[in-house]
Design a protein around this motif. Sequence first.
Motif, PDB file in Angstrom:
ATOM      1  N   ASP A 183      26.908 -31.145  11.713  1.00  0.00           N
ATOM      2  CA  ASP A 183      27.211 -31.883  10.724  1.00  0.00           C
ATOM      3  C   ASP A 183      26.551 -31.270   9.478  1.00  0.00           C
ATOM      4  O   ASP A 183      25.426 -30.818   9.431  1.00  0.00           O
ATOM      5  CB  ASP A 183      27.091 -33.123  10.803  1.00  0.00           C
ATOM      6  CG  ASP A 183      27.696 -34.007   9.516  1.00  0.00           C
ATOM      7  OD1 ASP A 183      29.025 -34.178   9.828  1.00  0.00           O
ATOM      8  OD2 ASP A 183      26.989 -34.406   8.623  1.00  0.00           O
ATOM      9  N   GLU A 188      26.063 -31.954   4.981  1.00  0.00           N
ATOM     10  CA  GLU A 188      26.533 -32.820   3.926  1.00  0.00           C
ATOM     11  C   GLU A 188      26.383 -31.550   2.724  1.00  0.00           C
ATOM     12  O   GLU A 188      25.658 -30.601   2.753  1.00  0.00           O
ATOM     13  CB  GLU A 188      25.347 -33.693   3.595  1.00  0.00           C
ATOM     14  CG  GLU A 188      25.183 -34.857   4.516  1.00  0.00           C
ATOM     15  CD  GLU A 188      26.379 -35.734   4.651  1.00  0.00           C
ATOM     16  OE1 GLU A 188      27.126 -35.748   3.617  1.00  0.00           O
ATOM     17  OE2 GLU A 188      26.640 -36.173   5.881  1.00  0.00           O
ATOM     18  N   PHE A 198      27.643 -36.038  -4.870  1.00  0.00           N
ATOM     19  CA  PHE A 198      27.505 -36.859  -3.804  1.00  0.00           C
ATOM     20  C   PHE A 198      26.126 -37.460  -3.629  1.00  0.00           C
ATOM     21  O   PHE A 198      25.974 -38.172  -2.678  1.00  0.00           O
ATOM     22  CB  PHE A 198      28.008 -36.093  -2.756  1.00  0.00           C
ATOM     23  CG  PHE A 198      29.311 -35.491  -2.587  1.00  0.00           C
ATOM     24  CD1 PHE A 198      30.587 -36.160  -3.475  1.00  0.00           C
ATOM     25  CD2 PHE A 198      29.896 -34.420  -2.201  1.00  0.00           C
ATOM     26  CE1 PHE A 198      31.731 -35.894  -3.735  1.00  0.00           C
ATOM     27  CE2 PHE A 198      31.137 -33.842  -2.174  1.00  0.00           C
ATOM     28  CZ  PHE A 198      31.958 -34.487  -2.982  1.00  0.00           C
ATOM     29  N   LEU A 238      26.357 -40.907  -2.387  1.00  0.00           N
ATOM     30  CA  LEU A 238      26.965 -41.002  -1.153  1.00  0.00           C
ATOM     31  C   LEU A 238      25.894 -40.945  -0.027  1.00  0.00           C
ATOM     32  O   LEU A 238      25.818 -41.690   0.844  1.00  0.00           O
ATOM     33  CB  LEU A 238      28.202 -39.976  -0.791  1.00  0.00           C
ATOM     34  CG  LEU A 238      28.885 -39.985   0.697  1.00  0.00           C
ATOM     35  CD1 LEU A 238      29.568 -41.474   0.876  1.00  0.00           C
ATOM     36  CD2 LEU A 238      29.833 -38.911   0.495  1.00  0.00           C
ATOM     37  N   HIS A 239      25.116 -39.736  -0.103  1.00  0.00           N
ATOM     38  CA  HIS A 239      24.219 -39.533   1.107  1.00  0.00           C
ATOM     39  C   HIS A 239      22.505 -39.459   0.482  1.00  0.00           C
ATOM     40  O   HIS A 239      21.851 -39.348   1.523  1.00  0.00           O
ATOM     41  CB  HIS A 239      24.450 -37.960   1.449  1.00  0.00           C
ATOM     42  CG  HIS A 239      24.711 -36.868   0.667  1.00  0.00           C
ATOM     43  ND1 HIS A 239      23.764 -36.739  -0.554  1.00  0.00           N
ATOM     44  CD2 HIS A 239      25.547 -36.001   0.298  1.00  0.00           C
ATOM     45  CE1 HIS A 239      24.036 -35.557  -1.261  1.00  0.00           C
ATOM     46  NE2 HIS A 239      25.562 -34.936  -0.737  1.00  0.00           N
ATOM     47  N   HIS A 283      25.509 -43.311   8.536  1.00  0.00           N
ATOM     48  CA  HIS A 283      26.472 -42.413   8.171  1.00  0.00           C
ATOM     49  C   HIS A 283      26.266 -41.697   6.953  1.00  0.00           C
ATOM     50  O   HIS A 283      25.677 -42.221   5.993  1.00  0.00           O
ATOM     51  CB  HIS A 283      28.008 -43.308   7.940  1.00  0.00           C
ATOM     52  CG  HIS A 283      29.209 -42.551   7.988  1.00  0.00           C
ATOM     53  ND1 HIS A 283      29.273 -41.068   8.817  1.00  0.00           N
ATOM     54  CD2 HIS A 283      30.542 -42.775   7.669  1.00  0.00           C
ATOM     55  CE1 HIS A 283      30.621 -40.812   8.536  1.00  0.00           C
ATOM     56  NE2 HIS A 283      31.320 -41.619   8.056  1.00  0.00           N
ATOM     57  N   HIS A 284      26.678 -40.396   6.763  1.00  0.00           N
ATOM     58  CA  HIS A 284      26.538 -39.223   5.720  1.00  0.00           C
ATOM     59  C   HIS A 284      24.897 -38.841   5.573  1.00  0.00           C
ATOM     60  O   HIS A 284      24.513 -38.670   4.676  1.00  0.00           O
ATOM     61  CB  HIS A 284      26.718 -39.973   4.454  1.00  0.00           C
ATOM     62  CG  HIS A 284      28.241 -40.305   4.253  1.00  0.00           C
ATOM     63  ND1 HIS A 284      29.398 -39.174   4.443  1.00  0.00           N
ATOM     64  CD2 HIS A 284      28.949 -41.619   4.223  1.00  0.00           C
ATOM     65  CE1 HIS A 284      30.526 -39.860   4.310  1.00  0.00           C
ATOM     66  NE2 HIS A 284      30.255 -41.258   4.354  1.00  0.00           N
ATOM     67  N   ASP A 285      24.365 -38.787   6.805  1.00  0.00           N
ATOM     68  CA  ASP A 285      23.049 -38.181   7.077  1.00  0.00           C
ATOM     69  C   ASP A 285      23.577 -37.054   8.041  1.00  0.00           C
ATOM     70  O   ASP A 285      23.948 -37.682   9.130  1.00  0.00           O
ATOM     71  CB  ASP A 285      21.995 -39.037   7.550  1.00  0.00           C
ATOM     72  CG  ASP A 285      20.806 -38.226   8.022  1.00  0.00           C
ATOM     73  OD1 ASP A 285      20.583 -37.897   9.056  1.00  0.00           O
ATOM     74  OD2 ASP A 285      19.890 -38.318   7.123  1.00  0.00           O
ATOM     75  N   ASP A 323      25.080 -37.946  11.817  1.00  0.00           N
ATOM     76  CA  ASP A 323      26.242 -37.821  11.965  1.00  0.00           C
ATOM     77  C   ASP A 323      26.539 -36.682  13.207  1.00  0.00           C
ATOM     78  O   ASP A 323      27.670 -36.812  13.951  1.00  0.00           O
ATOM     79  CB  ASP A 323      27.338 -37.243  10.653  1.00  0.00           C
ATOM     80  CG  ASP A 323      27.276 -38.651   9.787  1.00  0.00           C
ATOM     81  OD1 ASP A 323      26.952 -39.700  10.095  1.00  0.00           O
ATOM     82  OD2 ASP A 323      27.684 -38.114   8.689  1.00  0.00           O
TER      83      ASP A 323
END
Length: 192
Positions: A26, A28, A67, A70-71, A162-164, A168
């Motif tokens: 995954d 980011e 973002f 978000l993260h 979520h969003h790590d 993820d």
Amino acid sequence: MLSFLRCGQSEGRKFSSGSFRFVALDVETANHDRASICQIGVACVLPDNSIETWMTYVDPATPTWAFTGLHGISQSTVKGAPSFAEILILLEAPLSGITVYQHSGFDRSAFRAACTALKRDEPVWNWQNSVTIARRAWPELKGNGGHGLASLKRHLGLSFDHHDAEEDARAAAEVVLHAERAKGLEVCFHDA
């Protein structure tokens, strides 16, 4: 560079090759440019189905951070982190020859964009999609929450932030393992 790498509980270890059944990867990104990878997580599934994770921050060399909300990753987070080119050298050979799951098509497209920015081909990996596995295993989720990680978290009782990228990646690997247990290996795209 190694201070930006995490492997399992051990800080600062290089990515190791091993006898992995498959991996999940995954990323980011800092902004809407898919080449702006700022974090990479890999979850390696061992023969006993235990999962070893690895993560690094990546300096995307961009002033645009759309973002962060978000993260939580910002320019100060990645200050002094390795470049994508440096991380690619660590990952390319160990991930060759095994199935690399992503949860949606975003992660591979980000790798492709980052490789294009480097004027090189993307790695020749056996990319597969854990969303496809989830659709095969739990078709009843279509129109009922869907097959995204947030929905699968509720449906399968997964626990992750979520969003790590590391979290993820682990979640995507767990989705594949849950599907194997629920429906058998025939729903998956990797060797036993």
